[in-house]
Design a protein around this motif. Structure first.
Motif, PDB file in Angstrom:
ATOM      1  N   THR A  54       0.877  -1.231  -0.045  1.00  0.00           N
ATOM      2  CA  THR A  54       0.009  -0.099  -0.029  1.00  0.00           C
ATOM      3  C   THR A  54       1.011   1.301   0.047  1.00  0.00           C
ATOM      4  O   THR A  54       0.579   2.197  -0.727  1.00  0.00           O
ATOM      5  CB  THR A  54      -0.966   0.067   1.337  1.00  0.00           C
ATOM      6  N   LEU A  55       1.976   1.281   0.727  1.00  0.00           N
ATOM      7  CA  LEU A  55       2.946   2.373   0.809  1.00  0.00           C
ATOM      8  C   LEU A  55       3.293   2.709  -0.545  1.00  0.00           C
ATOM      9  O   LEU A  55       3.461   3.856  -1.102  1.00  0.00           O
ATOM     10  CB  LEU A  55       3.945   1.997   1.606  1.00  0.00           C
ATOM     11  N   ARG A  56       3.787   1.547  -1.150  1.00  0.00           N
ATOM     12  CA  ARG A  56       4.299   1.613  -2.626  1.00  0.00           C
ATOM     13  C   ARG A  56       3.316   2.433  -3.592  1.00  0.00           C
ATOM     14  O   ARG A  56       3.653   2.967  -4.411  1.00  0.00           O
ATOM     15  CB  ARG A  56       4.840   0.301  -3.186  1.00  0.00           C
ATOM     16  N   ARG A  57       1.913   1.637  -3.459  1.00  0.00           N
ATOM     17  CA  ARG A  57       0.772   2.205  -4.464  1.00  0.00           C
ATOM     18  C   ARG A  57       0.678   3.626  -4.134  1.00  0.00           C
ATOM     19  O   ARG A  57       0.282   4.462  -4.985  1.00  0.00           O
ATOM     20  CB  ARG A  57      -0.225   1.412  -4.259  1.00  0.00           C
ATOM     21  N   LEU A  58       0.842   4.137  -2.772  1.00  0.00           N
ATOM     22  CA  LEU A  58       0.284   5.693  -2.411  1.00  0.00           C
ATOM     23  C   LEU A  58       1.534   6.379  -2.955  1.00  0.00           C
ATOM     24  O   LEU A  58       1.549   7.490  -3.806  1.00  0.00           O
ATOM     25  CB  LEU A  58       0.312   5.687  -0.906  1.00  0.00           C
ATOM     26  N   ALA A  59       2.707   6.070  -2.927  1.00  0.00           N
ATOM     27  CA  ALA A  59       3.768   6.641  -3.345  1.00  0.00           C
ATOM     28  C   ALA A  59       3.956   6.747  -4.835  1.00  0.00           C
ATOM     29  O   ALA A  59       4.014   7.880  -5.512  1.00  0.00           O
ATOM     30  CB  ALA A  59       5.311   6.278  -2.995  1.00  0.00           C
ATOM     31  N   ASN A  60       3.541   5.758  -5.495  1.00  0.00           N
ATOM     32  CA  ASN A  60       3.380   5.757  -7.249  1.00  0.00           C
ATOM     33  C   ASN A  60       2.341   6.700  -7.557  1.00  0.00           C
ATOM     34  O   ASN A  60       2.469   7.464  -8.606  1.00  0.00           O
ATOM     35  CB  ASN A  60       3.343   4.456  -7.579  1.00  0.00           C
ATOM     36  N   ALA A  61       1.377   6.615  -7.074  1.00  0.00           N
ATOM     37  CA  ALA A  61      -0.104   7.354  -7.246  1.00  0.00           C
ATOM     38  C   ALA A  61       0.294   8.913  -7.205  1.00  0.00           C
ATOM     39  O   ALA A  61      -0.055   9.666  -7.947  1.00  0.00           O
ATOM     40  CB  ALA A  61      -1.221   6.991  -6.601  1.00  0.00           C
ATOM     41  N   LEU A  62       0.962   9.286  -5.921  1.00  0.00           N
ATOM     42  CA  LEU A  62       1.347  10.632  -5.871  1.00  0.00           C
ATOM     43  C   LEU A  62       2.682  10.992  -6.653  1.00  0.00           C
ATOM     44  O   LEU A  62       2.798  12.309  -6.453  1.00  0.00           O
ATOM     45  CB  LEU A  62       1.487  10.684  -4.178  1.00  0.00           C
ATOM     46  N   GLU A  63       3.420  10.092  -7.004  1.00  0.00           N
ATOM     47  CA  GLU A  63       4.745  10.443  -7.581  1.00  0.00           C
ATOM     48  C   GLU A  63       5.561  11.045  -6.598  1.00  0.00           C
ATOM     49  O   GLU A  63       6.493  12.233  -7.083  1.00  0.00           O
ATOM     50  CB  GLU A  63       4.382  11.042  -8.936  1.00  0.00           C
ATOM     51  N   VAL A  64       5.743  10.510  -5.511  1.00  0.00           N
ATOM     52  CA  VAL A  64       6.809  10.825  -4.554  1.00  0.00           C
ATOM     53  C   VAL A  64       7.387   9.613  -4.334  1.00  0.00           C
ATOM     54  O   VAL A  64       7.194   8.444  -4.402  1.00  0.00           O
ATOM     55  CB  VAL A  64       6.116  11.772  -3.275  1.00  0.00           C
ATOM     56  N   THR A  65       8.504   9.809  -3.246  1.00  0.00           N
ATOM     57  CA  THR A  65       9.309   8.522  -2.976  1.00  0.00           C
ATOM     58  C   THR A  65       8.697   8.031  -1.551  1.00  0.00           C
ATOM     59  O   THR A  65       8.063   8.912  -0.850  1.00  0.00           O
ATOM     60  CB  THR A  65      10.914   8.842  -2.702  1.00  0.00           C
ATOM     61  N   THR A  66       8.895   6.769  -1.488  1.00  0.00           N
ATOM     62  CA  THR A  66       8.260   6.287  -0.195  1.00  0.00           C
ATOM     63  C   THR A  66       9.435   6.718   0.885  1.00  0.00           C
ATOM     64  O   THR A  66       8.618   6.955   1.901  1.00  0.00           O
ATOM     65  CB  THR A  66       8.486   4.628  -0.200  1.00  0.00           C
ATOM     66  N   ASP A  67      10.487   6.959   0.611  1.00  0.00           N
ATOM     67  CA  ASP A  67      11.252   7.927   1.870  1.00  0.00           C
ATOM     68  C   ASP A  67      10.645   9.366   2.066  1.00  0.00           C
ATOM     69  O   ASP A  67      10.574   9.650   3.327  1.00  0.00           O
ATOM     70  CB  ASP A  67      13.016   8.139   1.281  1.00  0.00           C
ATOM     71  N   TYR A  68       9.919  10.134   1.225  1.00  0.00           N
ATOM     72  CA  TYR A  68       9.080  11.210   1.590  1.00  0.00           C
ATOM     73  C   TYR A  68       8.292  10.826   2.587  1.00  0.00           C
ATOM     74  O   TYR A  68       8.049  11.408   3.597  1.00  0.00           O
ATOM     75  CB  TYR A  68       8.992  12.090   0.261  1.00  0.00           C
ATOM     76  N   LEU A  69       7.318   9.907   2.216  1.00  0.00           N
ATOM     77  CA  LEU A  69       6.080   9.446   3.110  1.00  0.00           C
ATOM     78  C   LEU A  69       6.519   9.119   4.386  1.00  0.00           C
ATOM     79  O   LEU A  69       5.911   9.357   5.272  1.00  0.00           O
ATOM     80  CB  LEU A  69       5.222   8.571   2.350  1.00  0.00           C
ATOM     81  N   LEU A  70       7.482   8.689   4.471  1.00  0.00           N
ATOM     82  CA  LEU A  70       8.135   8.039   5.888  1.00  0.00           C
ATOM     83  C   LEU A  70       9.206   9.039   6.663  1.00  0.00           C
ATOM     84  O   LEU A  70       9.534   8.686   7.556  1.00  0.00           O
ATOM     85  CB  LEU A  70       9.023   6.662   5.575  1.00  0.00           C
ATOM     86  N   GLY A  71       9.291   9.992   5.810  1.00  0.00           N
ATOM     87  CA  GLY A  71      10.188  11.292   6.610  1.00  0.00           C
ATOM     88  C   GLY A  71      11.566  11.187   6.742  1.00  0.00           C
ATOM     89  O   GLY A  71      12.282  11.467   7.159  1.00  0.00           O
ATOM     90  N   ARG A  72      11.891  10.116   5.829  1.00  0.00           N
ATOM     91  CA  ARG A  72      13.362  10.161   5.508  1.00  0.00           C
ATOM     92  C   ARG A  72      14.176  11.110   4.845  1.00  0.00           C
ATOM     93  O   ARG A  72      15.294  11.345   5.049  1.00  0.00           O
ATOM     94  CB  ARG A  72      13.887   8.638   4.987  1.00  0.00           C
ATOM     95  N   VAL A  73      13.369  11.934   3.783  1.00  0.00           N
ATOM     96  CA  VAL A  73      13.764  13.120   3.026  1.00  0.00           C
ATOM     97  C   VAL A  73      12.751  14.038   3.268  1.00  0.00           C
ATOM     98  O   VAL A  73      11.369  13.767   3.425  1.00  0.00           O
ATOM     99  CB  VAL A  73      14.202  12.605   1.713  1.00  0.00           C
ATOM    100  N   ASP A  74      13.137  15.235   3.014  1.00  0.00           N
ATOM    101  CA  ASP A  74      11.975  16.234   3.175  1.00  0.00           C
ATOM    102  C   ASP A  74      11.616  16.938   1.826  1.00  0.00           C
ATOM    103  O   ASP A  74      10.496  17.459   1.792  1.00  0.00           O
ATOM    104  CB  ASP A  74      12.786  17.453   3.748  1.00  0.00           C
TER     105      ASP A  74
END
Length: 119
Positions: A54-74
């Motif tokens: 689900t995390l991967r699907r959300l990141a792909n749909a939003l065209e952001v990295t999973t690292d962004y969603l998880l707070g690893r990059v800003d």
């Protein structure tokens, strides 16, 4: 975001921020990620955590990295930072991204059309 934020708080904040950046409703994101809007609402409320898929699907749909969603990059578009063409694409709304994609597709087709016509 503070240093005291939990991963769950970071994720829900980043998910909402990325969705707002695209100017999408929870329903829009749910449709693009292939899940019900209620799931998006649960993730943003912090009452549920996403699976890896689900995390991967959300990141792909939003065209952001999973690292962004998880707070690893800003920076939501850090993955494309190496290419100047994509440097600011993470800041575009969903509608503006669609316009940019259509424009880039048109340019690519124009280029390939010229190649086909060249001797």
């Amino acid at each position: 975001m503070t240093d005291e934020s939990t991963p769950k708080e970071i994720f829900r904040e980043r998910l909402r921020k990325a969705r707002d950046l695209r100017d999408w409703s929870q329903g829009d994101l749910g449709e693009k990620a292939g899940m019900p809007p209620s799931s998006i609402a649960h993730f943003e409320a912090g009452s549920r955590k996403p699976s890896f898929d689900t995390l991967r699907r959300l990141a792909n749909a939003l065209e952001v990295t999973t690292d962004y969603l998880l707070g690893r990059v800003d920076d939501p578009g850090l993955a494309e930072a190496g290419d100047p063409l994509f440097r600011d694409i993470g800041k575009l709304s969903g509608h503006d991204r669609e316009i940019a994609q259509d424009f880039l597709r048109m340019l690519a087709q124009r280029k390939s059309g010229k190649k086909d016509k060249d001797p």
